[in-house]
Design a protein around this motif. Structure first.
Motif, PDB file in Angstrom:
ATOM      1  N   LYS A  52     -46.715 -71.451 -56.978  1.00  0.00           N
ATOM      2  CA  LYS A  52     -46.599 -72.016 -55.716  1.00  0.00           C
ATOM      3  C   LYS A  52     -45.512 -71.972 -54.948  1.00  0.00           C
ATOM      4  CE  LYS A  52     -51.366 -73.627 -55.223  1.00  0.00           C
ATOM      5  NZ  LYS A  52     -52.011 -73.479 -56.513  1.00  0.00           N
ATOM      6  N   LEU A  53     -45.372 -71.867 -53.569  1.00  0.00           N
ATOM      7  CA  LEU A  53     -44.375 -72.005 -53.268  1.00  0.00           C
ATOM      8  C   LEU A  53     -44.377 -73.448 -52.217  1.00  0.00           C
ATOM      9  CD1 LEU A  53     -43.054 -68.776 -51.595  1.00  0.00           C
ATOM     10  CD2 LEU A  53     -42.075 -69.992 -53.237  1.00  0.00           C
ATOM     11  N   LYS A  54     -43.617 -74.237 -52.361  1.00  0.00           N
ATOM     12  CA  LYS A  54     -43.844 -75.391 -51.647  1.00  0.00           C
ATOM     13  C   LYS A  54     -42.957 -75.126 -50.287  1.00  0.00           C
ATOM     14  CE  LYS A  54     -43.392 -79.090 -54.995  1.00  0.00           C
ATOM     15  NZ  LYS A  54     -43.013 -78.088 -56.471  1.00  0.00           N
ATOM     16  N   GLU A  55     -43.544 -75.745 -48.883  1.00  0.00           N
ATOM     17  CA  GLU A  55     -42.781 -75.418 -47.844  1.00  0.00           C
ATOM     18  C   GLU A  55     -41.099 -75.765 -47.944  1.00  0.00           C
ATOM     19  OE1 GLU A  55     -43.822 -74.670 -44.559  1.00  0.00           O
ATOM     20  OE2 GLU A  55     -45.649 -74.116 -45.786  1.00  0.00           O
ATOM     21  N   GLY A  56     -40.550 -74.678 -47.412  1.00  0.00           N
ATOM     22  CA  GLY A  56     -39.066 -74.691 -47.092  1.00  0.00           C
ATOM     23  C   GLY A  56     -38.507 -74.407 -48.688  1.00  0.00           C
ATOM     24  N   ARG A  57     -39.116 -74.048 -49.704  1.00  0.00           N
ATOM     25  CA  ARG A  57     -38.507 -73.833 -51.019  1.00  0.00           C
ATOM     26  C   ARG A  57     -38.245 -72.498 -51.100  1.00  0.00           C
ATOM     27  NH1 ARG A  57     -39.399 -77.042 -55.295  1.00  0.00           N
ATOM     28  NH2 ARG A  57     -38.005 -75.321 -56.264  1.00  0.00           N
ATOM     29  N   THR A  58     -37.127 -72.320 -51.872  1.00  0.00           N
ATOM     30  CA  THR A  58     -36.698 -70.753 -52.046  1.00  0.00           C
ATOM     31  C   THR A  58     -37.938 -70.219 -52.692  1.00  0.00           C
ATOM     32  OG1 THR A  58     -35.360 -69.528 -53.403  1.00  0.00           O
ATOM     33  CG2 THR A  58     -35.600 -71.607 -54.083  1.00  0.00           C
ATOM     34  N   LYS A  59     -37.924 -68.808 -52.672  1.00  0.00           N
ATOM     35  CA  LYS A  59     -39.065 -68.046 -53.275  1.00  0.00           C
ATOM     36  C   LYS A  59     -38.940 -67.834 -54.570  1.00  0.00           C
ATOM     37  CE  LYS A  59     -37.486 -63.627 -51.459  1.00  0.00           C
ATOM     38  NZ  LYS A  59     -37.820 -62.364 -50.898  1.00  0.00           N
ATOM     39  N   TYR A  60     -37.919 -68.300 -55.412  1.00  0.00           N
ATOM     40  CA  TYR A  60     -37.763 -68.124 -56.827  1.00  0.00           C
ATOM     41  C   TYR A  60     -37.362 -69.635 -57.349  1.00  0.00           C
ATOM     42  CZ  TYR A  60     -37.441 -63.106 -56.040  1.00  0.00           C
ATOM     43  OH  TYR A  60     -37.759 -62.052 -55.716  1.00  0.00           O
ATOM     44  N   LYS A  61     -37.466 -69.631 -58.464  1.00  0.00           N
ATOM     45  CA  LYS A  61     -37.194 -70.875 -59.130  1.00  0.00           C
ATOM     46  C   LYS A  61     -35.530 -71.339 -59.115  1.00  0.00           C
ATOM     47  CE  LYS A  61     -40.941 -70.550 -62.782  1.00  0.00           C
ATOM     48  NZ  LYS A  61     -41.196 -69.079 -63.018  1.00  0.00           N
ATOM     49  N   GLU A  62     -34.959 -70.296 -59.388  1.00  0.00           N
ATOM     50  CA  GLU A  62     -33.580 -70.492 -59.119  1.00  0.00           C
ATOM     51  C   GLU A  62     -32.863 -69.831 -57.870  1.00  0.00           C
ATOM     52  OE1 GLU A  62     -32.643 -68.178 -62.744  1.00  0.00           O
ATOM     53  OE2 GLU A  62     -34.448 -68.883 -63.274  1.00  0.00           O
ATOM     54  N   PRO A  63     -32.230 -70.583 -57.024  1.00  0.00           N
ATOM     55  CA  PRO A  63     -31.897 -69.880 -55.546  1.00  0.00           C
ATOM     56  C   PRO A  63     -30.907 -68.768 -55.767  1.00  0.00           C
ATOM     57  CG  PRO A  63     -31.069 -72.424 -55.940  1.00  0.00           C
ATOM     58  CD  PRO A  63     -31.945 -71.722 -57.132  1.00  0.00           C
ATOM     59  N   LYS A  64     -30.099 -68.752 -57.025  1.00  0.00           N
ATOM     60  CA  LYS A  64     -29.313 -67.608 -57.209  1.00  0.00           C
ATOM     61  C   LYS A  64     -29.999 -66.199 -57.293  1.00  0.00           C
ATOM     62  CE  LYS A  64     -26.595 -68.110 -60.809  1.00  0.00           C
ATOM     63  NZ  LYS A  64     -26.737 -69.332 -61.450  1.00  0.00           N
ATOM     64  N   VAL A  65     -31.168 -66.303 -57.874  1.00  0.00           N
ATOM     65  CA  VAL A  65     -32.143 -65.229 -58.052  1.00  0.00           C
ATOM     66  C   VAL A  65     -32.515 -64.390 -56.791  1.00  0.00           C
ATOM     67  CG1 VAL A  65     -34.403 -64.168 -58.722  1.00  0.00           C
ATOM     68  CG2 VAL A  65     -33.209 -65.961 -59.812  1.00  0.00           C
ATOM     69  N   GLU A  66     -32.436 -65.196 -55.526  1.00  0.00           N
ATOM     70  CA  GLU A  66     -32.665 -64.528 -54.045  1.00  0.00           C
ATOM     71  C   GLU A  66     -31.283 -63.648 -53.981  1.00  0.00           C
ATOM     72  OE1 GLU A  66     -34.315 -66.577 -50.444  1.00  0.00           O
ATOM     73  OE2 GLU A  66     -34.867 -67.698 -52.256  1.00  0.00           O
ATOM     74  N   GLU A  67     -30.051 -64.109 -54.319  1.00  0.00           N
ATOM     75  CA  GLU A  67     -28.906 -63.078 -54.155  1.00  0.00           C
ATOM     76  C   GLU A  67     -29.221 -61.750 -55.289  1.00  0.00           C
ATOM     77  OE1 GLU A  67     -25.312 -65.457 -54.913  1.00  0.00           O
ATOM     78  OE2 GLU A  67     -26.297 -67.142 -53.950  1.00  0.00           O
ATOM     79  N   VAL A  68     -29.638 -62.118 -56.167  1.00  0.00           N
ATOM     80  CA  VAL A  68     -29.675 -60.985 -57.404  1.00  0.00           C
ATOM     81  C   VAL A  68     -30.872 -59.888 -56.642  1.00  0.00           C
ATOM     82  CG1 VAL A  68     -30.668 -60.336 -59.515  1.00  0.00           C
ATOM     83  CG2 VAL A  68     -29.166 -62.207 -59.384  1.00  0.00           C
ATOM     84  N   GLU A  69     -31.774 -60.619 -55.892  1.00  0.00           N
ATOM     85  CA  GLU A  69     -32.858 -59.536 -55.432  1.00  0.00           C
ATOM     86  C   GLU A  69     -32.455 -58.754 -54.350  1.00  0.00           C
ATOM     87  OE1 GLU A  69     -37.517 -60.238 -53.631  1.00  0.00           O
ATOM     88  OE2 GLU A  69     -35.656 -61.108 -52.527  1.00  0.00           O
TER      89      GLU A  69
END
Length: 120
Positions: A52-69
């Motif tokens: 589940k995504l909390k409001e305003g949270r990154t879409k991954y557990k670890e913020p770095k993963v968004e860069e990896v994506e």
């Protein structure tokens, strides 16, 4: 780190579930943001998505993963255009995760063999 959480059987079961979710989304006509990305990279990202995504949270557990994506999508495009060629030692995920001191080494995977087992 992934294998510690899930173990091999858990991972295989999750992969089945992810493939099914992808098929269902495709049938429902939903665009897949990871369309055309190789399976191993998609698995890496799916495994790190929180339920589940909390409001305003990154879409991954670890913020770095968004860069990896973002990198995975870039490398994926490069492969399609022919400017990146993947092979056993350096596939899309390795390239996307690669920072200079970890070139060619995948974090959290103890041996190359383990990926083959997972994908079988």
């Amino acid at each position: 780190e992934l294998h510690h959480h899930l173990g091999m059987t858990g991972y295989a079961a999750k992969m089945k579930k992810w493939r099914q979710e992808e098929r269902e989304a495709a049938e429902a006509g939903q665009p897949n943001p990871l369309q055309g990305v190789d399976e191993r990279s998609r698995n890496y990202l799916y495994a790190r998505k929180p339920k589940k995504l909390k409001e305003g949270r990154t879409k991954y557990k670890e913020p770095k993963v968004e860069e990896v994506e973002k990198r995975i999508l870039e490398v994926s495009m490069a492969e399609k255009s022919g400017s990146f060629e993947s092979h056993q030692e350096r596939d899309i995920l390795t390239e996307a995760l690669g920072n200079p001191e970890h070139r060619g080494r995948i974090r959290g995977v103890s041996s190359r063999q383990s990926w083959k087992d997972v994908e079988a």
